[in-house]
Design a protein around this motif. Structure first.
Motif, PDB file in Angstrom:
ATOM      1  N   ALA A   1      59.492  37.059   6.601  1.00  0.00           N
ATOM      2  CA  ALA A   1      60.360  36.169   5.835  1.00  0.00           C
ATOM      3  C   ALA A   1      61.446  35.577   6.710  1.00  0.00           C
ATOM      4  O   ALA A   1      61.959  36.222   7.627  1.00  0.00           O
ATOM      5  CB  ALA A   1      60.978  36.932   4.673  1.00  0.00           C
ATOM      6  N   SER A   2      61.783  34.330   6.420  1.00  0.00           N
ATOM      7  CA  SER A   2      62.937  33.681   7.034  1.00  0.00           C
ATOM      8  C   SER A   2      63.890  33.339   5.902  1.00  0.00           C
ATOM      9  O   SER A   2      63.608  33.643   4.736  1.00  0.00           O
ATOM     10  CB  SER A   2      62.500  32.413   7.768  1.00  0.00           C
ATOM     11  N   ALA A   3      64.978  32.680   6.241  1.00  0.00           N
ATOM     12  CA  ALA A   3      65.912  32.283   5.195  1.00  0.00           C
ATOM     13  C   ALA A   3      65.269  31.274   4.251  1.00  0.00           C
ATOM     14  O   ALA A   3      65.677  31.111   3.105  1.00  0.00           O
ATOM     15  CB  ALA A   3      67.159  31.683   5.839  1.00  0.00           C
ATOM     16  N   TYR A   4      64.246  30.610   4.731  1.00  0.00           N
ATOM     17  CA  TYR A   4      63.661  29.500   3.986  1.00  0.00           C
ATOM     18  C   TYR A   4      62.494  29.945   3.104  1.00  0.00           C
ATOM     19  O   TYR A   4      62.320  29.479   1.995  1.00  0.00           O
ATOM     20  CB  TYR A   4      63.202  28.456   5.003  1.00  0.00           C
ATOM     21  N   GLY A   5      61.689  30.867   3.622  1.00  0.00           N
ATOM     22  CA  GLY A   5      60.510  31.278   2.853  1.00  0.00           C
ATOM     23  C   GLY A   5      59.841  32.478   3.487  1.00  0.00           C
ATOM     24  O   GLY A   5      60.392  33.107   4.391  1.00  0.00           O
ATOM     25  N   ALA A   6      58.669  32.791   2.993  1.00  0.00           N
ATOM     26  CA  ALA A   6      57.988  33.992   3.493  1.00  0.00           C
ATOM     27  C   ALA A   6      56.484  33.783   3.481  1.00  0.00           C
ATOM     28  O   ALA A   6      55.947  32.962   2.735  1.00  0.00           O
ATOM     29  CB  ALA A   6      58.346  35.188   2.612  1.00  0.00           C
ATOM     30  N   ILE A   7      55.796  34.511   4.363  1.00  0.00           N
ATOM     31  CA  ILE A   7      54.335  34.530   4.333  1.00  0.00           C
ATOM     32  C   ILE A   7      53.884  35.987   4.304  1.00  0.00           C
ATOM     33  O   ILE A   7      54.535  36.862   4.870  1.00  0.00           O
ATOM     34  CB  ILE A   7      53.700  33.783   5.522  1.00  0.00           C
ATOM     35  N   GLU A   8      52.782  36.191   3.624  1.00  0.00           N
ATOM     36  CA  GLU A   8      52.240  37.543   3.511  1.00  0.00           C
ATOM     37  C   GLU A   8      50.878  37.580   4.172  1.00  0.00           C
ATOM     38  O   GLU A   8      49.973  36.846   3.779  1.00  0.00           O
ATOM     39  CB  GLU A   8      52.113  37.921   2.021  1.00  0.00           C
ATOM     40  N   VAL A   9      50.779  38.389   5.197  1.00  0.00           N
ATOM     41  CA  VAL A   9      49.516  38.489   5.934  1.00  0.00           C
ATOM     42  C   VAL A   9      49.274  39.954   6.300  1.00  0.00           C
ATOM     43  O   VAL A   9      50.225  40.738   6.380  1.00  0.00           O
ATOM     44  CB  VAL A   9      49.531  37.630   7.223  1.00  0.00           C
ATOM     45  N   PRO A  10      48.001  40.305   6.543  1.00  0.00           N
ATOM     46  CA  PRO A  10      47.736  41.673   6.987  1.00  0.00           C
ATOM     47  C   PRO A  10      48.343  41.904   8.364  1.00  0.00           C
ATOM     48  O   PRO A  10      48.462  40.974   9.166  1.00  0.00           O
ATOM     49  CB  PRO A  10      46.199  41.733   7.075  1.00  0.00           C
ATOM     50  N   VAL A  11      48.729  43.128   8.623  1.00  0.00           N
ATOM     51  CA  VAL A  11      49.381  43.429   9.897  1.00  0.00           C
ATOM     52  C   VAL A  11      48.387  44.123  10.823  1.00  0.00           C
ATOM     53  O   VAL A  11      47.500  44.857  10.372  1.00  0.00           O
ATOM     54  CB  VAL A  11      50.643  44.287   9.679  1.00  0.00           C
ATOM     55  N   VAL A  12      48.512  43.828  12.109  1.00  0.00           N
ATOM     56  CA  VAL A  12      47.750  44.540  13.124  1.00  0.00           C
ATOM     57  C   VAL A  12      48.756  45.067  14.138  1.00  0.00           C
ATOM     58  O   VAL A  12      49.495  44.301  14.750  1.00  0.00           O
ATOM     59  CB  VAL A  12      46.736  43.613  13.831  1.00  0.00           C
TER      60      VAL A  12
ATOM     61  N   GLY B   1      37.017  30.287  12.138  1.00  0.00           N
ATOM     62  CA  GLY B   1      38.403  30.504  12.552  1.00  0.00           C
ATOM     63  C   GLY B   1      38.782  31.960  12.314  1.00  0.00           C
ATOM     64  O   GLY B   1      38.163  32.650  11.513  1.00  0.00           O
ATOM     65  N   ARG B   2      39.791  32.408  13.034  1.00  0.00           N
ATOM     66  CA  ARG B   2      40.184  33.802  12.881  1.00  0.00           C
ATOM     67  C   ARG B   2      41.132  33.960  11.707  1.00  0.00           C
ATOM     68  O   ARG B   2      41.926  33.073  11.426  1.00  0.00           O
ATOM     69  CB  ARG B   2      40.855  34.279  14.169  1.00  0.00           C
ATOM     70  N   THR B   3      41.037  35.099  11.081  1.00  0.00           N
ATOM     71  CA  THR B   3      41.912  35.355   9.942  1.00  0.00           C
ATOM     72  C   THR B   3      43.352  35.450  10.432  1.00  0.00           C
ATOM     73  O   THR B   3      43.621  35.825  11.566  1.00  0.00           O
ATOM     74  CB  THR B   3      41.548  36.678   9.257  1.00  0.00           C
ATOM     75  N   ALA B   4      44.256  35.103   9.544  1.00  0.00           N
ATOM     76  CA  ALA B   4      45.674  35.182   9.896  1.00  0.00           C
ATOM     77  C   ALA B   4      46.121  36.633   9.805  1.00  0.00           C
ATOM     78  O   ALA B   4      45.877  37.297   8.797  1.00  0.00           O
ATOM     79  CB  ALA B   4      46.486  34.306   8.947  1.00  0.00           C
ATOM     80  N   VAL B   5      46.727  37.111  10.880  1.00  0.00           N
ATOM     81  CA  VAL B   5      47.308  38.454  10.852  1.00  0.00           C
ATOM     82  C   VAL B   5      48.692  38.387  11.486  1.00  0.00           C
ATOM     83  O   VAL B   5      48.999  37.464  12.236  1.00  0.00           O
ATOM     84  CB  VAL B   5      46.463  39.475  11.653  1.00  0.00           C
ATOM     85  N   ALA B   6      49.512  39.351  11.158  1.00  0.00           N
ATOM     86  CA  ALA B   6      50.791  39.509  11.849  1.00  0.00           C
ATOM     87  C   ALA B   6      50.606  40.625  12.855  1.00  0.00           C
ATOM     88  O   ALA B   6      49.933  41.613  12.576  1.00  0.00           O
ATOM     89  CB  ALA B   6      51.876  39.861  10.853  1.00  0.00           C
TER      90      ALA B   6
END
Lengths: 260, 828
Positions: free
Chosen positions: B777-788, B752-757
């Protein structure tokens, strides 16, 4: 029964037309006719003077011929690695579908046989085996051979499905129990060619590090000698299995005996 | 196969003689195919009907004589490769059966191929089903003359966490490299070196640049130097004529003679790919692509192939569970569990204070199951509160589906998609969400114009040479409306046979489906709706939606309700029910008396699903495994996974994809469990067997005129996507991700491919993001991923995968695509 179903009628009709029975044997003369009632004892009396062929099994066990097809054995290389690579050719060859094998990958931590593949599950169902030996012929690594052991009976069906530990050859004097790495610098072909002749220090060291209690380590071997019972239980599970069956059999016999 | 006489007459044919047998075949046919026509087998390795001729292995050499200019039939001086030579009028071909020279040539080639082939058949996975093994026996020398040392390589070479390469077994047929280039379009391994040193291998350049398509697990580098990553790599293992390519999942697991092969249909996507399930002692060991020329041809995705472990994980349930006095689930007998379930449902649906029950079947259902859920909700629970769409959904979508998709039979087909001169994709990523749909589109590369309305040009779309119409989620309606006049897309779609493909994600974009219908009308293009999950279309057909009854009938149509009520012999509620989002929201507010939950994974659901399960007085779960829903369920009834039941998936074309039980067990399909449960409630659903359901569906037929819902008329929304602190969230599921049907298969997960933003350069610059990890981030939570930072992407949009490791949008962000989120550089 309808008329047409009465097949015996045909026989009756045919027999009715048949000639009366006439023997082809020469008819005995008058003397023969006199001794006829006791002539049969002749065979009995003749055998009074012949050597006996009765075997006193199980009190006295007789060794079969060297190439007798007995219980199978899964052999090991001189360093204790298993010869079986789990290729299932034995199972393929088996006309009675008595063998079941599942292979798996050797890993550096658990190397059971030379090369990449080993037999993780190995079962022979002795209720099915017809001892034809086609599996032996099929085995590409001579991992599977047959012993002379013929005492293959038991009170349960499960007990007659021999697992891998029941079939593996007992550890030789200088062998080191698998899993352990191959001899450094060798590949599986060297094993197949018979170039690996003994355990090397690296292998012993590896086992010492990973399984210091292993009874096949040189330092633990003495302890094993002192306790032969322990050794049998540990390394010759097949014989233990047979012993288990025999005990169970005796129990059954005893139970029957008291009831009779 | 079913060519009409006119068409057959139009094909120019050629007559030739093969082994003394006259054969007439269409012009351009290869000799090897012509020989197959008359049942003459020529050995081959590189030849594959779905790949272009290569003539790489030379095993198919035959003696050929052809007429010269004067018409004298003259033999070629040397044997010719029959897999590359096309037939010619008056040609005389002599194969190994009749020509000594051909036979000798083939034996010679075989001898050369075997020179470097290790005879490690006993440990090779291909042993027993190996073309090389078979043809060495049938067309090779009986004894080897080779006495030298064979070439050896380090083995195996992991091309990815799933695909392993044993180079020494390779016969250089190039089937794998040709598949990867021609069919999948993923740069892969290729031939290296020359002569005796030639081998299939990877290139050892340093990884050139990180572009966000890196696989999770270890992988070799491909031709471009990037880590090899493909959704279709498993097909190379299947077409490899030797054991050079093997899969980590099946390596050393079994032998072909151990396996029982059962044909089946993949449960992983809406394509309904034909597969072959190979199992031993009730356990699936591998799955292969089955040939089905109208659907998946010869190929399946890696998910179809490798993701089957989920159904036999340790948490598989085989006996019903009932929550006891102590608050724990205990195993119970079927009669007890059914009685408990019936009591709970009865309490929720009868009496003045009753809050009523709702049904969430999930969208992995077969047609039979969907029908049973639909009928169960209406007859036994007396509600229209049933919705299989536990994803982004809308009333507009329901109207669209009811008006144009449900009960319309076979619509756009794979063949039409392949032949279409132009395809417009909206809210649909063929590689990630379509599986083999992508392969069909790629088959027409160069003959087909592809336009995609998406936030950015994905690698999959790039492989289709697609033209991107950059659009932020929510803006698809406007983008579709803008396809008019003399725009390229509009002109292209006017061509005969053009297709507009809309995905399920368009439901989240107000007005998009309305505009898609308008565009189809405007251009004359056909419209196809391709959802992601296998059961979406079946759920639609069976009426497992709040406003739809079986056959595309609207619940607001009195005659439709009457027809269904008459056929079912009960009363059918006539007010539209709540959709999945409303059911979940109401249940979380304590306004639902009972929930019947099928194959729904809570982490897939946006919204307070856990709370809904918690606050609902009675939860009944029908599941294969003891999942998260079971934690809240009062009664859990075990159901059969697809391999253990018979049924019918309905693929996106509307094609019925029936499959039989592969592994017979005691497990019952949902439709049978619901039948038993309904009897306990005093209703006879008559859904106990597949045949019963079929008969009922056939008797019901489809909606009469005027019984369908009206086509949607929703104004296209304007999306306010611009570079700034708040960005519009774009997201979809990648093909291989953390989906619950892919659990228990680490080797597949590694591909599978790595998660990126992903964000556009301008947007990134505005937010001060260059590279590294970003926090979405949203009002509910956040995710941290590498950016492309992705060139050509729509501004003001951030894309993250929906459920890849480290990026579970529904669970972590709690919002649907189209919502506004903030993106900041670094870890929060």
């Amino acid at each position: 029964m309808t008329e047409s179903d009465d097949v015996w009628k045909v026989n009756r009709e045919r027999d009715g037309q048949a000639k009366p029975f006439e023997s082809n044997l020469p008819q005995a003369g008058p003397v023969g006719k006199i001794f006829a009632p006791v002539a049969g004892f002749g065979v009995t009396m003749r055998n009074f003077f012949k050597p006996t062929v009765t075997e006193q099994y199980p009190e006295k066990k007789v060794a079969p011929m060297p190439r007798y097809h007995g219980r199978h054995q899964l052999n090991r290389y001189a360093d204790g690695l298993e010869k079986c690579i789990g290729c299932e050719l034995c199972a393929w060859a088996c006309p009675a579908d008595a063998i079941y094998v599942e292979a798996d990958s050797n890993t550096p931590d658990e190397q059971y046989s030379p090369g990449e593949r080993y037999g993780r599950v190995y079962q022979i169902n002795y209720l099915r085996c017809i001892f034809c030996g086609l599996c032996i012929e099929a085995c590409p690594t001579r991992a599977l051979t047959m012993t002379n052991e013929y005492e293959l009976a038991g009170p349960t069906r499960e007990g007659l499905i021999y697992e891998k530990q029941d079939l593996l050859a007992p550890m030789g004097e200088a062998m080191l129990a698998a899993p352990h790495p191959m001899v450094p610098g060798t590949v599986d072909d060297d094993y197949y060619r018979g170039d690996v002749l003994k355990v090397v220090e690296e292998q012993t060291e590896w086992v010492r590090e990973n399984r210091p209690e292993d009874p096949t380590l040189p330092e633990n071997r003495g302890m094993r000698e002192e306790n032969p019972e322990h050794r049998r239980g540990e390394h010759s599970d097949a014989s233990a299995n047979v012993a288990r069956h025999q005990t169970a059999m005796q129990g059954v016999k005893g139970g029957l005996g008291s009831g009779m | 196969m079913t060519a009409t006489p006119e068409k057959a007459a139009a094909v120019e044919t050629v007559s030739l003689t093969i082994d003394g047998t006259e054969v007439t075949v269409p012009k351009g046919t290869l000799i090897i195919r012509a020989a197959e026509e008359v049942g003459i087998d020529i050995p081959r390795f590189c030849d594959h009907p779905a790949l272009k001729p290569a003539g790489a292995c030379r095993q198919c050499l035959v003696d050929v004589a052809a007429p010269d200019r004067e018409g004298n039939v003259r033999p070629f001086p040397k044997p010719q490769a029959s897999c590359t030579m096309t037939v010619m009028e008056g040609m005389v071909v002599n194969t190994q059966h009749t020509s000594e020279a051909a036979d000798k040539a083939q034996k010679g080639v075989m001898e050369l191929l075997l020179i470097n082939h290790p005879l490690d058949c006993p440990i090779c996975d291909k042993g027993g089903e190996c073309p090389l093994q078979n043809q060495a026996m049938s067309n090779g020398r009986t004894e080897s003359r080779f006495i030298d040392v064979k070439r050896v390589f380090e083995k195996p070479l992991a091309l990815s966490s799933e695909i392993l390469l044993d180079r020494e077994r390779c016969v250089l047929c190039q089937r794998c490299t040709r598949f990867s280039k021609e069919i999948a379009g993923d740069a892969f391994i290729d031939l290296q070196n020359r002569g005796a040193m030639q081998q299939i291998g990877t290139f050892n350049e340093d990884v050139l640049n990180f572009d966000g398509y890196e696989p999770i697990g270890v992988a070799a580098e491909d031709e471009s130097g990037k880590a090899f990553s493909s959704y279709y790599s498993g097909n190379t293992v299947q077409i490899c004529p030797v054991g050079a390519l093997t899969s980590a999942a099946y390596r050393f697991r079994s032998r072909p003679f151990d396996l029982v092969s059962s044909p089946s249909i993949s449960e992983h996507d809406s394509s309904g790919s034909a597969i072959r399930v190979d199992h031993r002692r009730g356990k699936i060991l591998r799955r292969l692509a089955d040939q089905d020329m109208v659907v998946n041809e010869d190929w399946i995705t890696d998910k179809d192939r490798f993701a089957f472990a989920w159904q036999n994980l340790a948490d598989r349930i085989t006996r019903p569970l009932v929550r006891g006095e102590d608050g724990e689930l205990h195993e119970a007998s079927w009669p007890d569990a059914l009685a408990a379930a019936a009591a709970g449902l009865k309490a929720a649906t009868t009496g003045d204070e009753a809050l009523g029950a709702a049904v969430l079947p999930g969208a992995r259902v077969t047609l039979e199951d969907a029908y049973a859920y639909s009928k169960f909700a209406r007859l036994a629970l007396g509600t229209n509160d049933i919705d299989a769409r536990t994803r982004i959904a809308s009333d507009e979508e329901q109207a669209f589906l009811g008006a144009t998709v449900a009960g319309t039979g076979l619509g756009v087909t794979f063949a039409e998609l392949e032949k279409a001169p132009a395809v417009l994709l909206a809210g649909f990523e063929p590689e990630d969400e379509g599986g083999v749909v992508f392969l069909r589109l790629r088959k027409s590369l160069g003959r087909q114009q592809v336009f995609t309305i998406a936030p950015f040009l994905t690698r999959g779309a790039e492989k289709l040479s697609a033209t991107l119409i950059p659009t932020a989620p929510g803006g698809e309606g406007k983008a579709l409306a803008a396809v008019k006049g003399s725009t390229d897309a509009s002109e292209a779609l006017k061509a005969e046979g053009a297709v507009i493909v809309v995905g399920e994600r368009l439901a989240g974009s107000p007005g998009a489906l309305t505009q898609a219908l308008a565009l189809a009308k405007r251009t004359g293009a056909k419209l196809a709706w391709i959802p992601r999950r296998a059961g979406e279309r079946a759920a639609l057909e069976a009426g497992a939606l709040p406003g739809l009854l079986p056959g595309g009938r609207s619940v607001t149509s009195a005659s439709a309700v009457q027809t269904v009520a008459d056929a079912w012999g009960g009363s059918v509620p006539s007010s539209p029910g709540r959709d999945a989002a409303a059911i979940v929201a109401d249940a979380a507010a304590g306004k639902v008396g009972a929930l019947v939950v099928g194959g729904v994974t809570p982490s897939d659901v946006t919204g307070p699903f856990a709370e809904a399960l918690e606050r609902t007085p009675f939860v009944l779960s029908l599941e294969v495994r003891r999942g998260e829903v079971a934690e809240y369920a009062d009664v859990v009834l075990p159901v059969a996974p697809p391999s253990e039941k018979a049924g019918t998936f309905v693929n996106w074309e509307g094609r019925l994809r029936g499959f039989a039980t592969a592994i017979p067990t005691d497990a019952m399909g949902d439709h049978r469990v619901l039948d038993l449960l309904a009897r306990e409630l005093g209703t006879d659903l008559r859904t106990g067997s597949v045949a019963d359901v079929y008969a009922q569906i056939a008797a019901l037929g489809t909606a009469a005129k005027g019984e369908r819902p009206d086509a949607p008329k929703v104004d296209a929304a304007k999306v306010d996507a611009k570079a700034g602190a708040s960005l519009v969230l774009a997201s979809w599921h990648q093909l291989v991700d953390s989906g619950s049907l892919q659990e228990g298969e680490p080797y597949l997960a590694g591909t599978g491919r790595t998660a990126v933003a992903r964000i556009a350069p301008a947007t990134a610059a505005a937010a001060g993001i260059t590279d590294g990890v970003v926090t979405v981030a949203s009002a509910y939570g956040a995710i941290e991923v590498p950016v492309v930072v992705t060139d050509g992407m729509a501004d003001g949009v951030v894309w993250v995968p929906t459920k890849s490791p480290g990026s579970w949008v529904a669970q972590e962000l709690g919002v649907e695509p189209g919502a506004l989120v903030t993106v900041k550089g670094g870890v929060a």
